[in-house]
Scaffold this active site. Sequence first.
Site, mmCIF file in Angstrom:
data_model
loop_
_atom_site.group_PDB
_atom_site.id
_atom_site.type_symbol
_atom_site.label_atom_id
_atom_site.label_comp_id
_atom_site.label_asym_id
_atom_site.label_seq_id
_atom_site.Cartn_x
_atom_site.Cartn_y
_atom_site.Cartn_z
ATOM 1 N N ASP A 71 15.352 -59.896 7.626
ATOM 2 C CA ASP A 71 15.452 -59.358 6.273
ATOM 3 C C ASP A 71 15.818 -57.875 6.314
ATOM 4 O O ASP A 71 15.604 -57.182 7.317
ATOM 5 C CB ASP A 71 14.110 -59.533 5.556
ATOM 6 C CG ASP A 71 14.250 -59.625 4.046
ATOM 7 O OD1 ASP A 71 15.302 -59.204 3.527
ATOM 8 O OD2 ASP A 71 13.310 -60.125 3.390
ATOM 9 N N GLU A 82 20.205 -53.928 6.068
ATOM 10 C CA GLU A 82 21.190 -52.905 5.644
ATOM 11 C C GLU A 82 21.095 -51.632 6.490
ATOM 12 O O GLU A 82 22.132 -51.051 6.762
ATOM 13 C CB GLU A 82 20.987 -52.547 4.172
ATOM 14 C CG GLU A 82 21.132 -53.682 3.213
ATOM 15 C CD GLU A 82 19.888 -54.538 3.107
ATOM 16 O OE1 GLU A 82 18.791 -54.037 3.390
ATOM 17 O OE2 GLU A 82 20.020 -55.718 2.779
ATOM 18 N N ASP A 135 18.549 -59.952 -3.250
ATOM 19 C CA ASP A 135 17.478 -60.143 -4.232
ATOM 20 C C ASP A 135 18.021 -60.135 -5.661
ATOM 21 O O ASP A 135 17.747 -59.254 -6.479
ATOM 22 C CB ASP A 135 16.422 -59.050 -4.074
ATOM 23 C CG ASP A 135 15.730 -59.119 -2.725
ATOM 24 O OD1 ASP A 135 15.829 -60.157 -2.052
ATOM 25 O OD2 ASP A 135 15.097 -58.120 -2.337
#
Length: 782
Positions: free
Chosen positions: A389, A392, A462
């Site tokens: 997760d 980035e 998300d």
Amino acid sequence: MQTRRIKFTLSFALVLLLATAKAQTYTRISNGVSINTKGITTEITFFNNGIVHVKKYPVGNVAETKSFSVIGKPGKPTVAIIEGKDGLQIKSKNIAVIMSMPSGQIKFGNNEGHLYLQENSTSFSPVKDGNENTFRIKQSFKLERDEAIYGFGQFQNGHMSQRNQQLLLKQENMRIAIPFFQSIKNYGVFWDNASATVFSDSNNVASLQSEIGNCIDYYFIKGANADSVIEQYQLLTGEVPMFPKWVFGYWQSRERYTSQHELLDVVNRYRALKVPLDGIVQDWQYWGEDQADWNAVRFGNPRFPDPKKMIDSVHNMNAHIIISVWPSFGYKTKIYKELEAKNMLFNFQTWPPKDVKVYDAFNPEARDIYWSHMKNDIFSLGMDGWWLDATEPEKAGPDLVIDAQSTYAGSFQKVGNAFPIATTGGVSDHQKQLTKDKRVFILTRSAFAGQQRYATMLWSGDIQGKWDVLRAQIAAGCNLSLSGIPYWNTDVGGFFTGNNYPLGVKDPAYKELYVRWFQFATFCPMLRSHGTNTPREIYQLGNRGEWAFDAVEKYINLRYQLLPYIYSCAWQVTSQHLTMTRALAMDFASDKNVWDVNNQYMFGKSLLVCPVTDSLYTSRAGGVAETNFSNVKTTSVYLPSGADWFDFWTGEKMKGGQQVSKQVPIDIIPVFVKSGTILPVAASKQFALEHADSTLEIRVYEGANGEFILYEDEGDNYNYEKGVYATISFKWNNAKYQLEISDRKGKFPGMLQTRNFNIKLVGKDEGKVVKYNGKKVVVPFN
């Protein structure tokens, strides 16, 4: 070697001004030339016959670059250099590059004089990268007025064609930055730079500007069609491995399962209901709920008292499990302390912000440490895959602070966009080095060019549970695929729902959205339900016999019925560089009507999918959501020209090149099958590897010649790389009206020696049963 001398002047203002040269010079280098003109050194080399590498930098500078993406080795194409009155031509078998004199502009075309793309202007603006002198670099190109281009990663704006807009290519939750685009004219441009980049297109001039670059570094890629452009790009940046077959089944997830008991109860309930399931996902806080223990990369939460027993129990129920691991760590964790002692943690804020730090994934030793904890404390328990997760990575605080952060590979400002390929690549490489018995599977929400080589499945971040967001996913997924990243999916129902549907699954309006989103996801590379605010396991939607439950169950079963098609498409991704989620322009480029269609796509080469992205059956009379299914609603679908189309559900045949209206009851998503398709359909099963498909229905959609190659292997190891797999080719001859089933090629342990093929000619009453033993069979029809 041939050399001429040049006199030039070079002056810098805010932007490097290109001086006029009295003469030009070029030097023959491997596979190309180096030429000085107007104070710029330009290197033009052929990677192969279809790829040209261009590097530019001010004369006298050193063009030191590190590519995180390019791993292919240049070939040895035959390159001709021709001097002419209009400039210098550098030609391979397929591409002619012309550098105009004295401007230095480059044109790309073929050897017959057809122009594909031409440069417009080049600039270097002096900037500081910490204490280092470097440049802000910019290259612009001239595009044709009606030329559609695609790619640049994933954006949530709903645009299919990326013309006439400005895009910031900088990694962020819900935005994936891939500095690669391709044109409807069957060429691509890969801008090899890992700093924040702005793409801008206005007045038919498109530019790429990066914040940091010692030189301009890009590749021009020419193909015969969109697939061959991607093929060349993947030859340059890495090919795509096979996922385990179980990845393509149904996955259930939630933010989050709070205990070992809760997770196992979900799998148990699916098995008790006899609803197919292949995967369960454990999200965060299995390590504990103290933020100082954030992402300890180990089970520490007392509600997970025996993680190995939990994983074994999932396996005993014939399911698989993956787990969330982040690139950031709380200060009490063992991994934090180990990385901190070696100065391998960044000093910018992340989420959650207090005393949590991101590791330097660019540092190979840090990647070793990261994997050692994953291996020893999680993988050794039998974990099947990874949910990496926030790759980035998740950032908070001022960009100036983050950009100034020093990494192993340079400033974060210089290399930050490559963080996701660094961290996922480290995990992928380490696992594959450890074992060849379990294929790598990584679910992650960010990517950089070349990441397709690391067995990553992207998801769209998300996102909000809203109808317009659902529609925007179609163009987002198609453009990511056109960026060379073939595997992508979304949180079914949207991650966040609280603002729009505070009652969650108790709200009929949300159920309608969820059902339509689920139908769309059935025709995505991964089918995975996940989100926060409301649970969304199938039994949360009601009971069997109720509309939401029945619709979702229908599409889970359909997913398993289509697994032979889907897994064979996965083999095409690996062996032929194809992609599953396909913008219509990939297969119907001659039909200009599809160039900017943003609500339809192809799933594989055969299935046209038209998701329903509007609420049709729910209203809020008096503020309370109510459903009304008494009147069946319709939606409009465009059938691309160049093929006939069959309604997947009814078998009705229609001509391409027209808009049609289709009825869409709550359990129907419009799906059409292209003429010439041969579609294998299996019986549903409870999990992907439950049994071999001893009987397959083979649906033939006549009207054009067609071929389909059925691919099968052991399902979860790397023996396929050694040729341990089998294929069966089905060919439909439309003129002879016959189906030819080839000799089976190859073999693998557990392969069926004989099986039944139930051949169905769609739209006709005639069908035939073939008992197949691996030898060629010809099946004629009237």
